[in-house]
Design a protein around this motif. Structure first.
Motif, PDB file in Angstrom:
ATOM      1  N   CYS A  14       0.850  -1.201   0.000  1.00  0.00           N
ATOM      2  CA  CYS A  14       0.000   0.000   0.000  1.00  0.00           C
ATOM      3  C   CYS A  14       0.882   1.246   0.000  1.00  0.00           C
ATOM      4  CB  CYS A  14      -0.961  -0.021   1.184  1.00  0.00           C
ATOM      5  SG  CYS A  14      -0.173   0.075   2.792  1.00  0.00           S
ATOM      6  N   GLN A  15       0.261   2.373   0.050  1.00  0.00           N
ATOM      7  CA  GLN A  15       0.969   3.647   0.055  1.00  0.00           C
ATOM      8  C   GLN A  15       1.146   4.135   1.498  1.00  0.00           C
ATOM      9  OE1 GLN A  15       2.147   5.197  -2.771  1.00  0.00           O
ATOM     10  NE2 GLN A  15       1.467   3.315  -3.767  1.00  0.00           N
ATOM     11  N   GLU A  17       0.453   6.945   2.624  1.00  0.00           N
ATOM     12  CA  GLU A  17      -0.747   7.713   2.979  1.00  0.00           C
ATOM     13  C   GLU A  17      -1.841   6.791   3.520  1.00  0.00           C
ATOM     14  OE1 GLU A  17       0.683   7.876  -0.151  1.00  0.00           O
ATOM     15  OE2 GLU A  17       1.783   9.733   0.237  1.00  0.00           O
ATOM     16  N   THR A  18      -1.901   5.583   2.993  1.00  0.00           N
ATOM     17  CA  THR A  18      -2.890   4.609   3.462  1.00  0.00           C
ATOM     18  C   THR A  18      -2.587   4.209   4.897  1.00  0.00           C
ATOM     19  OG1 THR A  18      -3.133   3.788   1.200  1.00  0.00           O
ATOM     20  CG2 THR A  18      -3.941   2.360   2.977  1.00  0.00           C
ATOM     21  N   PHE A  21      -3.643   7.024   7.057  1.00  0.00           N
ATOM     22  CA  PHE A  21      -5.105   7.076   7.105  1.00  0.00           C
ATOM     23  C   PHE A  21      -5.642   6.067   8.120  1.00  0.00           C
ATOM     24  CE2 PHE A  21      -9.197   5.389   5.572  1.00  0.00           C
ATOM     25  CZ  PHE A  21      -9.967   6.547   5.599  1.00  0.00           C
ATOM     26  N   TYR A  22      -5.156   4.825   8.066  1.00  0.00           N
ATOM     27  CA  TYR A  22      -5.611   3.803   9.003  1.00  0.00           C
ATOM     28  C   TYR A  22      -5.218   4.141  10.437  1.00  0.00           C
ATOM     29  CZ  TYR A  22      -6.945   0.879   5.019  1.00  0.00           C
ATOM     30  OH  TYR A  22      -7.536   0.382   3.883  1.00  0.00           O
ATOM     31  N   ARG A  53      -6.131  -4.789   5.061  1.00  0.00           N
ATOM     32  CA  ARG A  53      -6.153  -4.774   3.597  1.00  0.00           C
ATOM     33  C   ARG A  53      -6.925  -5.962   3.044  1.00  0.00           C
ATOM     34  NH1 ARG A  53      -3.852  -1.673   0.403  1.00  0.00           N
ATOM     35  NH2 ARG A  53      -2.858  -3.207  -0.942  1.00  0.00           N
ATOM     36  N   ARG A  56     -10.582  -5.132   3.441  1.00  0.00           N
ATOM     37  CA  ARG A  56     -10.972  -4.120   2.461  1.00  0.00           C
ATOM     38  C   ARG A  56     -11.067  -4.728   1.063  1.00  0.00           C
ATOM     39  NH1 ARG A  56     -13.467   0.017   3.338  1.00  0.00           N
ATOM     40  NH2 ARG A  56     -12.219   1.476   2.155  1.00  0.00           N
TER      41      ARG A  56
END
Length: 143
Positions: A14-15, A17-18, A21-22, A53, A56
């Motif tokens: 993932c990034q 930023e992810t 965010f989490y 992940r 999701r």
């Protein structure tokens, strides 16, 4: 195994930023900080991020993921709530499938109105899409 945010992101696909965010949503616990104030993650963060992940990828909402993490964090609880959540999620997916099938059926009927290439001004699909009468619900037809 300690790692910085970029390493954790790469490891879990993932990034960065992810990951942030989490963390902001409370799905990932705050990491330790280095003396230089870098986030320092460990294997537990990676495992939890993989779990998030995976959930999701199955179309689960953040609330559903939060609920499942609550069960995971309290392994002595009965898992009936997990089963209930997955059952509700499958019912929701079944509804989405039905809606998509109805949409497919509408598009198929629309496509059948134009059986050959002709000037766009004579295209039945464009004519029907330009029709100002309200569309019928997906499961109804003109009688």
């Amino acid at each position: 195994m300690n790692m910085r945010i970029g390493e954790l992101a790469k490891l879990t696909g993932c990034q960065p930023e992810t990951v942030r965010f989490y963390e902001q949503k409370g799905l990932l616990p705050p990491p330790l900080r280095s003396q230089a104030n870098y986030r320092i993650y460990d294997a537990a963060h990676a495992e939890r991020l993989h779990f998030i992940r995976r959930c999701r990828s199955l179309g689960m909402s953040l609330d559903e993921v939060q609920t499942l993490l609550g069960f995971q964090d309290h392994p002595d609880q009965p898992c009936g709530g997990v089963n209930d959540l997955v059952d509700r999620h499958m019912l929701s997916i079944n509804g989405q499938i039905a809606e998509l099938q109805a949409l497919h059926d509408q598009l198929s009927k629309l496509r059948q109105t134009c059986d050959s290439a002709r000037p766009a001004g004579q295209c039945e699909i464009l004519k029907q899409l330009s029709d100002t009468t309200p569309p019928l619900p997906a499961n109804e037809s003109i009688v």
